[in-house]
Write a protein that holds these residues in place. Structure first.
Motif, PDB file in Angstrom:
ATOM      1  N   THR A 211      -4.381   7.098  -1.364  1.00 14.03           N
ATOM      2  CA  THR A 211      -3.893   5.759  -1.038  1.00 14.03           C
ATOM      3  C   THR A 211      -4.136   4.838  -2.226  1.00 14.03           C
ATOM      4  O   THR A 211      -5.233   4.821  -2.793  1.00 14.03           O
ATOM      5  CB  THR A 211      -4.608   5.194   0.200  1.00 14.03           C
ATOM      6  OG1 THR A 211      -4.356   6.056   1.309  1.00 14.03           O
ATOM      7  CG2 THR A 211      -4.113   3.797   0.516  1.00 14.03           C
ATOM      8  N   ALA A 212      -3.116   4.102  -2.615  1.00  9.13           N
ATOM      9  CA  ALA A 212      -3.236   3.156  -3.722  1.00  9.13           C
ATOM     10  C   ALA A 212      -2.709   1.802  -3.285  1.00  9.13           C
ATOM     11  O   ALA A 212      -1.753   1.717  -2.509  1.00  9.13           O
ATOM     12  CB  ALA A 212      -2.475   3.648  -4.944  1.00  9.13           C
ATOM     13  N   TYR A 213      -3.341   0.761  -3.802  1.00  7.55           N
ATOM     14  CA  TYR A 213      -2.923  -0.609  -3.508  1.00  7.55           C
ATOM     15  C   TYR A 213      -2.216  -1.147  -4.743  1.00  7.55           C
ATOM     16  O   TYR A 213      -2.797  -1.208  -5.829  1.00  7.55           O
ATOM     17  CB  TYR A 213      -4.133  -1.463  -3.130  1.00  7.55           C
ATOM     18  CG  TYR A 213      -4.921  -0.845  -1.986  1.00  7.55           C
ATOM     19  CD1 TYR A 213      -4.468  -0.972  -0.674  1.00  7.55           C
ATOM     20  CD2 TYR A 213      -6.071  -0.113  -2.230  1.00  7.55           C
ATOM     21  CE1 TYR A 213      -5.159  -0.387   0.374  1.00  7.55           C
ATOM     22  CE2 TYR A 213      -6.771   0.489  -1.192  1.00  7.55           C
ATOM     23  CZ  TYR A 213      -6.313   0.348   0.113  1.00  7.55           C
ATOM     24  OH  TYR A 213      -6.984   0.944   1.152  1.00  7.55           O
ATOM     25  N   GLU A 214      -0.963  -1.499  -4.559  1.00  3.29           N
ATOM     26  CA  GLU A 214      -0.130  -1.912  -5.683  1.00  3.29           C
ATOM     27  C   GLU A 214      -0.193  -3.430  -5.846  1.00  3.29           C
ATOM     28  O   GLU A 214       0.039  -4.179  -4.889  1.00  3.29           O
ATOM     29  CB  GLU A 214       1.305  -1.457  -5.443  1.00  3.29           C
ATOM     30  CG  GLU A 214       2.190  -1.466  -6.676  1.00  3.29           C
ATOM     31  CD  GLU A 214       3.470  -0.683  -6.444  1.00  3.29           C
ATOM     32  OE1 GLU A 214       3.450   0.547  -6.621  1.00  3.29           O
ATOM     33  OE2 GLU A 214       4.463  -1.313  -6.052  1.00  3.29           O
TER      34      GLU A 214
ATOM     35  N   ASN B  34      -3.043   2.379 -14.073  1.00  2.00           N
ATOM     36  CA  ASN B  34      -3.725   3.081 -12.984  1.00  2.00           C
ATOM     37  C   ASN B  34      -5.225   2.835 -13.163  1.00  2.00           C
ATOM     38  O   ASN B  34      -5.933   3.607 -13.790  1.00  2.00           O
ATOM     39  CB  ASN B  34      -3.405   4.574 -13.029  1.00  2.00           C
ATOM     40  CG  ASN B  34      -3.829   5.303 -11.779  1.00  2.00           C
ATOM     41  OD1 ASN B  34      -4.462   4.732 -10.890  1.00  2.00           O
ATOM     42  ND2 ASN B  34      -3.497   6.580 -11.702  1.00  2.00           N
TER      43      ASN B  34
ATOM     44  N   HIS C 175      -2.045  -0.037 -10.078  1.00  2.00           N
ATOM     45  CA  HIS C 175      -2.587   0.613  -8.889  1.00  2.00           C
ATOM     46  C   HIS C 175      -4.101   0.475  -8.879  1.00  2.00           C
ATOM     47  O   HIS C 175      -4.757   0.691  -9.900  1.00  2.00           O
ATOM     48  CB  HIS C 175      -2.220   2.104  -8.869  1.00  2.00           C
ATOM     49  CG  HIS C 175      -0.897   2.366  -8.223  1.00  2.00           C
ATOM     50  ND1 HIS C 175      -0.393   3.638  -8.031  1.00  2.00           N
ATOM     51  CD2 HIS C 175       0.039   1.522  -7.705  1.00  2.00           C
ATOM     52  CE1 HIS C 175       0.781   3.570  -7.433  1.00  2.00           C
ATOM     53  NE2 HIS C 175       1.063   2.303  -7.235  1.00  2.00           N
ATOM     54  N   ARG C 176      -4.631   0.104  -7.734  1.00  3.66           N
ATOM     55  CA  ARG C 176      -6.065   0.074  -7.512  1.00  3.66           C
ATOM     56  C   ARG C 176      -6.356   0.971  -6.313  1.00  3.66           C
ATOM     57  O   ARG C 176      -5.571   1.020  -5.372  1.00  3.66           O
ATOM     58  CB  ARG C 176      -6.553  -1.346  -7.229  1.00  3.66           C
ATOM     59  CG  ARG C 176      -6.133  -2.367  -8.284  1.00  3.66           C
ATOM     60  CD  ARG C 176      -6.557  -3.771  -7.888  1.00  3.66           C
ATOM     61  NE  ARG C 176      -6.013  -4.776  -8.802  1.00  3.66           N
ATOM     62  CZ  ARG C 176      -6.192  -6.084  -8.635  1.00  3.66           C
ATOM     63  NH1 ARG C 176      -6.892  -6.542  -7.601  1.00  3.66           N
ATOM     64  NH2 ARG C 176      -5.664  -6.937  -9.496  1.00  3.66           N
ATOM     65  N   GLN C 177      -7.493   1.655  -6.360  1.00  5.70           N
ATOM     66  CA  GLN C 177      -7.830   2.539  -5.255  1.00  5.70           C
ATOM     67  C   GLN C 177      -9.150   2.123  -4.611  1.00  5.70           C
ATOM     68  O   GLN C 177      -9.193   1.166  -3.857  1.00  5.70           O
ATOM     69  CB  GLN C 177      -7.843   3.993  -5.732  1.00  5.70           C
ATOM     70  CG  GLN C 177      -6.441   4.474  -6.147  1.00  5.70           C
ATOM     71  CD  GLN C 177      -6.425   5.890  -6.672  1.00  5.70           C
ATOM     72  OE1 GLN C 177      -7.372   6.652  -6.509  1.00  5.70           O
ATOM     73  NE2 GLN C 177      -5.327   6.263  -7.321  1.00  5.70           N
TER      74      GLN C 177
ATOM     75  N   ASP D 225      -8.059   3.021 -11.689  1.00  9.84           N
ATOM     76  CA  ASP D 225      -9.159   3.922 -11.362  1.00  9.84           C
ATOM     77  C   ASP D 225      -8.973   5.304 -11.962  1.00  9.84           C
ATOM     78  O   ASP D 225      -9.672   6.253 -11.588  1.00  9.84           O
ATOM     79  CB  ASP D 225      -9.314   4.040  -9.828  1.00  9.84           C
ATOM     80  CG  ASP D 225      -9.769   2.726  -9.210  1.00  9.84           C
ATOM     81  OD1 ASP D 225     -10.473   1.965  -9.898  1.00  9.84           O
ATOM     82  OD2 ASP D 225      -9.406   2.457  -8.054  1.00  9.84           O
TER      83      ASP D 225
ATOM     84  N   THR E  49       0.865  -1.187   0.000  1.00  8.73           N
ATOM     85  CA  THR E  49       0.000   0.000   0.000  1.00  8.73           C
ATOM     86  C   THR E  49       0.900   1.235   0.000  1.00  8.73           C
ATOM     87  O   THR E  49       1.861   1.299   0.763  1.00  8.73           O
ATOM     88  CB  THR E  49      -0.901   0.025   1.238  1.00  8.73           C
ATOM     89  OG1 THR E  49      -1.740  -1.141   1.226  1.00  8.73           O
ATOM     90  CG2 THR E  49      -1.783   1.269   1.244  1.00  8.73           C
TER      91      THR E  49
ATOM     92  N   ARG F 203       1.074   5.708  -0.381  1.00 11.90           N
ATOM     93  CA  ARG F 203       0.396   7.005  -0.402  1.00 11.90           C
ATOM     94  C   ARG F 203       1.275   7.972  -1.182  1.00 11.90           C
ATOM     95  O   ARG F 203       2.482   8.053  -0.961  1.00 11.90           O
ATOM     96  CB  ARG F 203       0.170   7.521   1.024  1.00 11.90           C
ATOM     97  CG  ARG F 203      -0.965   6.812   1.747  1.00 11.90           C
ATOM     98  CD  ARG F 203      -1.186   7.385   3.141  1.00 11.90           C
ATOM     99  NE  ARG F 203      -1.467   8.809   3.125  1.00 11.90           N
ATOM    100  CZ  ARG F 203      -2.650   9.348   2.814  1.00 11.90           C
ATOM    101  NH1 ARG F 203      -3.666   8.555   2.484  1.00 11.90           N
ATOM    102  NH2 ARG F 203      -2.830  10.659   2.829  1.00 11.90           N
TER     103      ARG F 203
END
Length: 285
Positions: free
Chosen positions: A166-169, A210, A183-185, A212, A153, A155
């Motif tokens: 915040t993004a989840y890689e 990316n 990246h998912r948000q 989103d 995760t 930021r």
């Protein structure tokens, strides 16, 4: 002694010229230089490589705004979209592609938007004949979920904004072993679940890393309307203005080339929580 005499003679000549004559001579020398340089540059950027600057965040974390990317023009063959400065759209060049080659899944490609004159960059997810669908943030290819692994995760402050997000890689891996980061948000974004797309012959299904923040092939605004929950056609009238449409299915003859290397970047890393920043000079994709 002869050399000294020649130099003195040259200096005397320069001093005898009027300002206008000096300007005329300089312009002539510049014209000769440009007459040699421009054709060489056009051949190099038209047949081999050209530089493109990333304008948006649709390919984060792979590419950042202001990254300078080297694009291999020979990777998929040549057509009118291969000419530098997008000159092909203004010249009477016949359609078709010579030395045509099909991209591989996972390639990062530069292409001209099918509905506008914009040049864009996305990743190849679907090849001709593939069945593509998003289900719960996961890409399904021909009925099978793509291999996905959560990495971390992060930021960071997006380009042009003042607040961090915040993004989840995640790392996705194709069947041939090629992998890339995404990246998912927020869960529940409109691109997380889609209808079924069947990629027509001669076309590609493209997505931004990316997930989103990318108006890519997942969105119906650039496609024909679905029939029984399936989109498998091209050539329908758009339901929105062209500049608001997604890329839809992208014709392979719209490809400019394959993005290969980040040459340099003016991007300033703004990660929070002391997250490390990736190298952004001469970094392969």
């Amino acid at each position: 002694m002869a050399d000294d005499g020649e130099k003195a003679h040259s200096v005397d000549e320069d001093e005898s010229l009027t300002f206008g004559q000096k300007v005329k001579r300089e312009l002539h020398e510049w014209a000769v230089t440009l007459a040699v340089f421009i054709p060489v540059f056009m051949i190099f950027s038209g047949l081999l490589y050209e530089q493109r600057v990333i304008p948006s965040e649709s390919m984060v974390p792979t590419l950042q705004v202001s990254d300078r990317v080297a694009v291999a023009k020979f990777a998929y063959g040549y057509d009118r979209y291969s000419l530098p400065f997008s000159l092909g759209r203004y010249l009477p060049i016949p359609e078709g592609r010579i030395f045509a080659r099909t991209p591989k899944r996972g390639d990062v490609v530069v292409f001209e938007h099918p509905h506008t004159a914009r040049v864009m960059i996305k990743r190849v997810i679907g090849l001709p004949g593939d069945r593509i669908q998003m289900i719960g943030e996961t890409v399904y290819i021909n009925g099978n979920p793509i291999d996905s692994e959560y990495i971390r995760t992060v930021r960071y402050v997006p380009h042009g904004r003042s607040r961090a997000v915040t993004a989840y890689e995640w790392r996705e891996t194709a069947d041939d072993g090629k992998s890339w980061l995404t990246h998912r948000q927020e869960k529940g974004d409109r691109g997380d679940n889609t209808v079924l797309f069947v990629v027509p012959e001669g076309h590609l299904f493209l997505m931004g890393d990316n997930r989103d923040n990318s108006l890519d092939s997942r969105f119906l605004s650039g496609h024909c309307p679905p029939i029984d929950g399936v989109v498998d056609r091209v050539g329908c009238p758009l339901s929105v203005e062209a500049d608001q449409a997604s890329v839809g299915f992208v014709p392979m003859d719209h490809l400019v080339g394959r993005a290969e290397t980040v040459i340099m970047s003016l991007y300033r890393c703004k990660f929070e929580d002391n997250e490390p920043c990736k190298k952004r000079v001469w970094r392969g994709l």
